[in-house]
Design a protein around this motif. Structure first.
Motif, mmCIF file in Angstrom:
data_model
loop_
_atom_site.group_PDB
_atom_site.id
_atom_site.type_symbol
_atom_site.label_atom_id
_atom_site.label_comp_id
_atom_site.label_asym_id
_atom_site.label_seq_id
_atom_site.Cartn_x
_atom_site.Cartn_y
_atom_site.Cartn_z
ATOM 1 N N ALA A 136 8.832 -43.155 -2.506
ATOM 2 C CA ALA A 136 8.722 -42.270 -1.343
ATOM 3 C C ALA A 136 7.475 -42.592 -0.537
ATOM 4 C CB ALA A 136 8.710 -40.810 -1.791
ATOM 5 N N VAL A 168 9.351 -44.670 2.102
ATOM 6 C CA VAL A 168 9.895 -43.685 3.034
ATOM 7 C C VAL A 168 8.893 -43.311 4.129
ATOM 8 C CG1 VAL A 168 10.825 -41.349 3.240
ATOM 9 C CG2 VAL A 168 11.484 -42.786 1.305
ATOM 10 N N ILE A 196 14.901 -45.753 7.848
ATOM 11 C CA ILE A 196 14.687 -45.603 6.411
ATOM 12 C C ILE A 196 15.202 -46.810 5.638
ATOM 13 C CG2 ILE A 196 16.828 -44.288 6.025
ATOM 14 C CD1 ILE A 196 13.528 -43.630 4.239
#
Length: 134
Positions: free
Chosen positions: A52, A56, A85
């Motif tokens: 993440a 991300v 993404i």
């Protein structure tokens, strides 16, 4: 717009590793201070956190990780727009391959006119550029 040098990128990476380490240690201390870090947090949540963070966050309005932002670096496409993404995750996975080659893919940025490392080239035209802090 000027492109980030290896020194700027290294500084950003050091900040990010430090932030992640402090975050994980704090969570581990709260979760179960009597056991080790790996047992307290677990491998899967750790992998998800790292994915993440590096995979991300560059696809958000932040244009990068907190370390990159503090170093004045933004991750964008060649037109200066936020990357998607899918491309951000591809960039992250390709950067892991670059690290597996003892970082040789990062050195390629020194000879590329836009200072793109191999993971930028492989993810098709993303670059890190310096920006003034907002």
């Amino acid at each position: 717009m000027p492109f980030a040098s290896l020194i700027h990128r290294f500084f950003a990476a050091c900040l990010d590793v430090g932030f992640l380490y402090v975050t994980v240690v704090m969570v581990a201390m709260v979760a179960n201070p009597a056991v080790g870090l790996r047992e307290s947090v677990g491998i899967v949540p750790l992998v998800l956190l790292i994915t993440a963070w590096f995979g991300v966050l560059p696809a958000t309005r932040l244009h990068g990780t907190p370390g990159k932002r503090l170093a004045g670096i933004m991750v964008t496409d060649m037109q200066g727009n936020t990357i998607g993404i899918g491309r951000s995750l591809a960039r992250f996975l390709l950067s892991l391959l670059t690290l597996a080659t003892i970082g040789l893919g990062f050195v390629a940025a020194q000879w590329n006119g836009q200072r793109q490392a191999l993971h930028h080239l492989g993810a098709r035209a993303f670059h890190d550029h310096l920006t003034e802090m907002q």
